[in-house]
Every structure is written in structure tokens, then in C-alpha cells.
Design a protein around this motif. Structure first.
Motif: not given
Length: 724
Positions: A123-126, A196-200
Motif C-alpha cells: 500500500p503505497s501513498a499513491n 496496513y495499519f498506516n494505510a487504514l
């Protein structure tokens, strides 16, 4: 969707001029997920329709949303966060750049695919910017909640350039191949977890901010497998840490036959133990969320992803369905995923060459079960048996699963199951406790005996040990099993860095407990509590015949003598009453081979004929789901007790001599109903609009004062009028 089945216990009856009308507030209690637009063939009449994917099923997202909203559903949005129909992103249509290189890559250089041109994503920033366009579109379409499903990073992945960049950014030093050392494995999984913690966190923050700018607050949920299943399947996901995220409203516990049939060891035998596994999986989701107050939906599936037979689906559906109902603190349910697959799919039938669609009998049974969930109450009742025994879990259980290294092997997650299966098989409703929640005062409130091991997991914070020490000194009894010789004990973590020099994290815990290990000694006094220290890895308790005898003796001593929690009861069954519902399971592989017999006046909810039973006998390795007619609170008021459809309460009318209602269910299925009435009816009419319908069954049971009524279902609703 503002209707539900009429049950006196949960409906308000207003009498005026000799008539009664039920008034029921809208709910968000039951749901299903579907990528296909609404169809009469799978109009399951839950409260919520979770419309899946912006690009799924040919796109036309807003049209799909409207199709369910027009039929009275609360409409919400679900989509994958680690995979999905995102080909426009991966193939460059979205921003002019191809992003297939952002997939999760294995050691051999191959990408792990979820479908054609759909990789599991790093899960990249883009990518998260792209995901925000999806949730924005869903919010603009008027959904009230968003579910970001299955944040999954495969343990066997971690070799692609996208992951290597994230490694450098997070750790500040060059990427390490995870197969080269236990430490690299541990660090790789820890990063996957964090990504994935950061992504969510990022996407949920956007959802809250954007929806509030539109004058509403859209809820955020994560549908996820249990920590037990992800650890077993060698997948890394944020799991428990998400429960403390601001803006995180809850979870769907994705437990079903596919997860629960994963074979486990017991008594040296590796095989499927579906009910037991499901019970533990649901329990781990409860322990993960209960201390935080987050909302939890339980999922079951009448079939599964793997192609099996209808008979196989039915047996295991009953097992998982029973397991979920044994948790009386949860009464929200995703009643099924992909109803179009269930009602229109074709699968094997034993003894037939051609695959078949769902049988009328199984469809009726399933609909009875599903619609009962709209009535299912919360309950303060508890399962029969000895309570207060917990087994400690940690998110890091996912970190040691793949690849294996010299000096460590954990077949079928046996270092976890070794602590729970021997107790569960003896009818003890063992709980799981998430180490991440120990600081919450409610986490250990009712635990008398806590069993733990660092053979298969490691504590990510020294603070957990402070909480455990406090609990033991105040009278808790701790059983620690583990040799502490696995290579993951030596990864660079808080217990051996920044001035700490412990060889294993347990040394830090024992230091706080002021426990000095003595050869040949197992039990130690610590404050008001006790600690049992057994230098044996939990997998040894179940991977060999009768390996759990000493373990059970220790638990018994800890429970009865040290914790003074009462007698530790061994049995071969679990039974729970929730309002009028009785849920029961009988275990096999137990010294007691006898069936369980229940006496009363019951409706058998696992039987599409809805028979009235005076006695229900439940054999080992089977379950039962019953409606106790004696538990009806106002037996003089006409009411539907069980049905393969859902009542439209606003269309319900009760007079002195009649009962009229509208009931809906998927078309092309058969309804079976048990209706409580003051006396045997003398006239019954069924109508679809102005058209008269035929009655398939009309059977009166004088003893229970119930009518068995059966007829063809219609999505539009069948008007039933009963006179006596």
C-alpha cells in the motif's frame, strides 16, 4: 430496511378499536455484501446491503446502490484494501502509469495475484490516494458506512522493489531478505503489519474528514479474518491495533467454513475440527474488541470459496453458525456474503454427476436461520461450564510463521492450539486474551487463570509485562509454557536493546515478578497470586498422544486450588439460552461419548420442516439450534416464532379473531413458518397482490398452539391472513 420479524419480546403492540399494530424502530443489526445489483432471487431482507466495489460487476456503482436503496435497505460500501477490481490503477488508466510493480512479490520473483491483473498490493501513498477516490465516490452516493476489507500482506511476500523502498523508509537501513535470518523474518512481518495499519489510518481519516464536510459522519469498519486464522494461513494484518484507531468504528469477524476447517492437531491427530476452530476464532475477535467498545459483526457463510458438496456446506454451516451464537455479547451479524453465488451457484450433490443449485430444503433452512438473527437478543447468560480461563494472544503471532528457520517449527499453529484445544475438548469455554488490550481495566477483570507462551509470539512492548505483574500480584494465576529457545527470542527488540540484555522476553517478565527459576520446581508464589513455569512448548501437548495430561492437571490445580475459582468441570457439551433460543453443541474426542438430551417444547431451527419436539438428542460432533416455545412472553398474542422470511411489521394487524401480516424472502424459494395462535385457525388466505396463492402445508399442533404454514416465497411479499 426498517422491518423485522414480529416477536412479542421485541415489538411494541398498540391496541385501538380492537386492533393491534406493531411499531418497531429501524435497526442496523443484520447485513450482507453483494457486488451484483439487487435481484428478487436473492433478496435476503437483512437491514443493510453492503454494495461491493466501485468497479465490480461491470461498474455502475451508483445504479447498484440505488437498486438496494429503492428496496428499503440501508446501503453501505465495502471494498478490498489489499486487492480489488483496481485494474484502472494497475494498468495505468488512472494516472498514466503502470503500477503492477507495486504488487506483493515472493522470493522467486513472482507476484501474488488475487485475479487477472489484480495483485495483492504493497500500500503505497499513491495507491492510497487512488483508494480515496473510491471512498469519496461512495460517500457522494450516500452510503452510511465504509468497510475496507482484509488488510492482508502475505508472509511469503516481501521481495519486490516497492516493499524494499518501504523498508528503507521505515527502518532507515537497507532491506534484508526475510529467509536469511529469523530477525529478517520478524522485521519483515513487523513492517507488513505497520504498512496496513498506516494505510487504514490514512484512509479512515480521509473518510471522516470528507464525510463531515458533507454534513454527516460515515462509519468505518474493517472486515477481517481472525488473528488465529491469519497466523495459521501465514498472512500479516494489523488486527487488534486497529481497535484503538480514532475513527475506527468496528469489525466484521470473517469466520466461516473456509477458515475454520483448517486442520489442527489434537492427541497426535491432524484433522478438521470446524466447530472448535470457529468457536476459538469468534472468541478471539470478541476479546480483541470487547475492551475497546467497538462494534462487532459476526459473519457466517452457507457455502464457501472452495468447491465442495452441498452436504459438506450444510454440516459445516451449522457448526460455524452454532459457534457464533455461543457468544451472547454479540448480536450483529453479516448473514451471508455474495447471496447471488449462494442462490444461483451450482455445486456438487453427493451421488449426482451434474452440479446442482441450492436445494429447496437447504434454502428454507438457511432462511429460517438467517431470519432468526434479526430476533437474536444480547444476553447476560453464559455458556455452561467453568469460566475464567484465558489464553494470551499477540499480534506478533503472525510474525514467526514464514519462512521456517533452524530451531523453530510450529506445524498447524500448534504452539497456540496446544493451550486451547485440550481445554475446549473437555467442555471448558476457554477464552482468548489479546496482549495489546492488557492496559484496559476490563481485559483481565474476569480471568482467574491465564495461560501464555512466547514460543510462537513475542511482546511488542515491555508495558504488557507491567500489567501482567500487577494482575498476578493481585491474585491472578499465570501458567507459562515454553522452552524459550526458538531463534526469534534473539531478534533485536526492546528486551535486548537500549541497555536491556535479556536473552528472552520472558526473563524480563520473570524479573518483574521477582521469580527465580529453580530446577525441578513448577509453582511459584508471587504476591497474592501464583505462577506455573513449565519448560515445554505448547505444541508438545497436542502433537503426541495424551500429551495434555500434565497440562490439564496443572490447569485444574491452578483453577481450583490457587485461584479458588470453584470446581473445574469437564463435560462434552456447550449449551446456551438467549431469550427463546437454545444453542447446543456436543463434542467428540471426549471421554464422555454420550449424546446430550434436551427436554421441552422446541422448534427445530436446523430442520426446514420446523417440527415441534418434546425431546432433542444431540450426538457428539453435531449441534442443535432450537426455539423454546415455553419462553414466549405473551403466549396469548399471535406471533411468528420462526420463518424462512422476514415480516414487514408495518403491515401487521392483529384483531380478536385474526392475524394478518406481509412476509418477504427471496423468490423461487419455499417458506416454512411456525406461528403461535390462540386456537386452531378455520381460514387461511395467501395473496400476492390481488392474486391468490396456494398453501403447501397447513398443520396445527395443539400441544404447542402453533401452526406450521408453508408456501412459495416472493420478494414482493406474501400477504398472510389467518382467522380463527
Amino acid at each position: 430496511m426498517k422491518t423485522r420479524n414480529l416477536l412479542v419480546a421485541s415489538a411494541f403492540i398498540l391496541f385501538a378499536h380492537g386492533e393491534a399494530f406493531s411499531q418497531v424502530k429501524p435497526k442496523e443489526k443484520t447485513s450482507f455484501q453483494a457486488s451484483a445489483p439487487w435481484s428478487a432471487d436473492y433478496d435476503v431482507r437483512a437491514d443493510i446491503a453492503m454494495v461491493y466495489g466501485i468497479n465490480d460487476d461491470g461498474g455502475k456503482f451508483e445504479e447498484r446502490v440505488k437498486s438496494y436503496r429503492d428496496k428499503g435497505y440501508e446501503v453501505q460500501f465495502m471494498t478490498g484494501i489489499a486487492w480489488g477490481q483496481y485494474k484502472d490503477y494497475f494498468l495505468g488508466e488512472w494516472d498514466g502509469k503502470n503500477h503492477l510493480d507495486e504488487g506483493q512479490v515472493m522470493r522467486n520473483g513472482e507476484t501474488i495475484w488475487h485475479g487477472e491483473n489484480v495483485p495483492y498490493i504493497v500500500p503505497s501513498a499513491n495507491f492510497l490516494t487512488y483508494m480515496k477516490t473510491h471512498v469519496k465516490r461512495a460517500i457522494d452516493a450516500g452510503v452510511t458506512a465504509i468497510y475496507l476489507e482484509e488488510p492482508e500482506f502475505w508472509a511469503r511476500a516481501g521481495y519486490g522493489e516497492a516493499f524494499k523502498k518501504e523498508w528503507q523508509k521505515y527502518y532507515g537501513f537497507p532491506w534484508m531478505a526475510q529467509h536469511e535470518s529469523p530477525e529478517a523474518t520478524y522485521l519483515s512481518s513487523k513492517l507488513k503489519y505497520q504498512l496496513y495499519f498506516n494505510a487504514l489510518k490514512d484512509v479512515f481519516t480521509y473518510i471522516k474528514t470528507y464525510s463531515e464536510s458533507k454534513g454527516k459522519r460515515v462509519k468505518c469498519y474493517v472486515p477481517t479474518h481472525s488473528l488465529i486464522n491469519y497466523s495459521s494461513w501465514q498472512i500479516v494484518s494489523p488486527e487488534a491495533s486497529l481497535a484503538n484507531l480514532e475513527g475506527m468504528d468496528g469489525y466484521i469477524a470473517q469466520v466461516w467454513t473456509g477458515t475454520s476447517r483448517e486442520p489442527v492437531f489434537y492427541n497426535g491427530i491432524k484433522k478438521e475440527r470446524v466447530f472448535e476452530n470457529a468457536f476459538l476464532e469468534y472468541g478471539s475477535m470478541v476479546s480483541m474488541t470487547a475492551p475497546t467498545g467497538r462494534k462487532l459483526f459476526f459473519l457466517t457463510d452457507p457455502i464457501e470459496d472452495r468447491a465442495k458438496s452441498w452436504d459438506d456446506y450444510k454440516v459445516n454451516y451449522q457448526a460455524t453458525f452454532t459457534a457464533q451464537l455461543l457468544y451472547p455479547m454479540v448480536n450483529n451479524y453479516e448473514v451471508m456474503p455474495w447471496p447471488n453465488r449462494i442462490y444461483r451457484g451450482k455445486f456438487v450433490v453427493e451421488g449426482q454427476k451434474e452440479k446442482q443449485g441450492i436445494s429447496p430444503a437447504y434454502a428454507t433452512q438457511m432462511q429460517v436461520m438467517v431470519n432468526s438473527l434479526n430476533q437474536m437478543p444480547l444476553s447476560k447468560n453464559v455458556i455452561n461450564g467453568s469460566h475464567g480461563i484465558g489464553v494470551l494472544l499477540a499480534n506478533s503471532m503472525m510474525f514467526q510463521r514464514f519462512p521456517t528457520h533452524a530451531g523453530y517449527d510450529d506445524p498447524q499453529l500448534s504452539n497456540f492450539y496446544g493451550m486451547v484445544i485440550p481445554l475446549l475438548k473437555k467442555g471448558i469455554p476457554v477464552e482468548t486474551v489479546h496482549i495489546e488490550n492488557l492496559a484496559n481495566v476490563n481485559t483481565l477483570k474476569d480471568i482467574k487463570v491465564l495461560i501464555m507462551s512466547y514460543a510462537n509470539m513475542k511482546p511488542l512492548s515491555a508495558d504488557y509485562h507491567k500489567e501482567l505483574t500487577k494482575w498476578v500480584k493481585n491474585g491472578g494465576v499465570l501458567l507459562y509454557y515454553g522452552k524459550d529457545t526458538d531463534p526469534f527470542q534473539n531478534v533485536k527488540e526492546w528486551w535486548n536493546t537500549d541497555g536491556s540484555t535479556f536473552n528472552a522476553p520472558s526473563e524480563h517478565l520473570f524479573g518483574l515478578l521477582r521469580l527465580t527459576e529453580k530446577e525441578g520446581e513448577t509453582k511459584y508464589q508471587v504476591g497474592k497470586g501464583k505462577v506455573y513455569l513449565v519448560r515445554k512448548d505448547p505444541k508438545e501437548l497436542i502433537m503426541q498422544t495424551n500429551g495434555d495430561a500434565e497440562f490439564f492437571a496443572n490447569v485444574k490445580s491452578a483453577y481450583e486450588t490457587d485461584a479458588k475459582a470453584g470446581k473445574l468441570i469437564s463435560k462434552n457439551n456447550f449449551v446456551l439460552a438467549r431469550g427463546p433460543f437454545v444453542i447446543a453443541a456436543v463434542l467428540d474426542e471426549n471421554e464422555n461419548k454420550n449424546p446430550l438430551t434436551l427436554n421441552g417444547t422446541f422448534i427445530d431451527l436446523f430442520n426446514p420442516e420446523l417440527p415441534i419436539l418434546k425431546t432433542k438428542t444431540i450426538q457428539p460432533n453435531t449441534q442443535a439450534y432450537l426455539f423454546d416455545v415455553a419462553k414466549v412472553t405473551d403466549e396469548k398474542t399471535p406471533q411468528v416464532l420462526a420463518a424462512a422470511g422476514r415480516l414487514e411489521d408495518r403491515a401487521t394487524v392483529i384483531t380478536k379473531n385474526s392475524y394478518t401480516f406481509l412476509i418477504r424472502s427471496p423468490a423461487k424459494t419455499i417458506n416454512a413458518m411456525r406461528i403461535l395462535l390462540p386456537k386452531k385457525p378455520n381460514q387461511i388466505t395467501l395473496k400476492l397482490g390481488d392474486k391468490d396463492l396456494s398453501i403447501l402445508k397447513n398443520e396445527w399442533d395443539e400441544n404447542s398452539k402453533t401452526l406450521l404454514l408453508s408456501f412459495d416465497n416472493y420478494s414482493e411479499g406474501v400477504n398472510v391472513n389467518i382467522n380463527w
